[in-house]
Design an enzyme around this catalytic site. Structure first.
Site, PDB file in Angstrom:
ATOM      1  N   GLY A  44       0.837  -1.187   0.000  1.00  0.00           N
ATOM      2  CA  GLY A  44       0.000   0.000   0.000  1.00  0.00           C
ATOM      3  C   GLY A  44       0.872   1.236   0.000  1.00  0.00           C
ATOM      4  O   GLY A  44       2.089   1.164   0.199  1.00  0.00           O
ATOM      5  N   TYR A  45       0.231   2.381  -0.196  1.00  0.00           N
ATOM      6  CA  TYR A  45       0.960   3.647  -0.311  1.00  0.00           C
ATOM      7  C   TYR A  45       0.524   4.627   0.759  1.00  0.00           C
ATOM      8  O   TYR A  45      -0.654   4.951   0.865  1.00  0.00           O
ATOM      9  CB  TYR A  45       0.748   4.250  -1.711  1.00  0.00           C
ATOM     10  CG  TYR A  45       1.458   3.423  -2.745  1.00  0.00           C
ATOM     11  CD1 TYR A  45       2.776   3.695  -3.085  1.00  0.00           C
ATOM     12  CD2 TYR A  45       0.835   2.333  -3.327  1.00  0.00           C
ATOM     13  CE1 TYR A  45       3.455   2.910  -3.993  1.00  0.00           C
ATOM     14  CE2 TYR A  45       1.505   1.535  -4.236  1.00  0.00           C
ATOM     15  CZ  TYR A  45       2.815   1.829  -4.567  1.00  0.00           C
ATOM     16  OH  TYR A  45       3.488   1.043  -5.453  1.00  0.00           O
ATOM     17  N   ILE A  46       1.494   5.094   1.527  1.00  0.00           N
ATOM     18  CA  ILE A  46       1.243   6.190   2.452  1.00  0.00           C
ATOM     19  C   ILE A  46       1.140   7.471   1.626  1.00  0.00           C
ATOM     20  O   ILE A  46       0.347   8.343   1.920  1.00  0.00           O
ATOM     21  CB  ILE A  46       2.347   6.258   3.522  1.00  0.00           C
ATOM     22  CG1 ILE A  46       2.199   5.037   4.448  1.00  0.00           C
ATOM     23  CG2 ILE A  46       2.282   7.563   4.302  1.00  0.00           C
ATOM     24  CD1 ILE A  46       3.243   4.909   5.516  1.00  0.00           C
TER      25      ILE A  46
END
Length: 155
Positions: A28-30
């Site tokens: 996932g991407y912050i």
């Protein structure tokens, strides 16, 4: 800290028999901003945090910093990520002196299969296996950060 890689679509599943490694990846991407992505990844039973800068004009070269983190830390950080978790199975295949990483995407990116090869130099020669298709290195639609928001099954 510089990553040089080229990306390709994959034409067939012939690569599977030559794979020496196969691992499930959840990421996932912050931050999925194209100029600076911050990714959390679980690969097998290990966690990683990666920061990537904007690619150059050809899309092959960019700053990349990555560190291994604890699995529990990675699982916790995934809960802070933007919506759009990516899941895929990564196969590693040795072709000549290079390792190709072939990602078979799952979930809402099902049907997408891409290969990446890391290079020492943008113009370095590498042997192209027969299952390697169209190059998509500079096509942002095939960046994982883009795929986390714009699912392949919706194209």
């Amino acid at each position: 800290m510089i990553e040089i890689e080229r990306k390709f679509l994959v034409l067939s599943d012939e690569f599977i028999t030559d794979a020496f490694s196969k691992k499930r990846i959840v990421q996932g991407y912050i931050s999925s901003h194209p100029d600076k992505t911050v990714r959390i990844r679980i690969k097998g039973n290990k966690g990683f945090i990666t920061i990537k800068g904007k690619g150059n004009h050809s899309g092959t070269t960019r700053l990349e910093w990555e560190r291994e983190i604890g699995l529990l830390e990675a699982e916790t950080l995934l809960t802070l990520c933007e919506s759009g978790i990516i899941e895929k199975i990564r196969h590693e295949i040795k072709v000549g002196k290079h390792i190709f990483e072939v990602d078979v995407f799952l979930g809402e990116n099902d049907g997408l299969v891409m290969a990446e090869v890391e290079l020492e130099d943008e113009n370095e020669f590498f042997e192209k296996p027969k299952w390697l298709g169209t190059e998509v290195t500079n096509d942002e639609r095939y960046y994982n950060a883009y795929l986390s928001k714009n699912r392949f099954t919706k194209w």
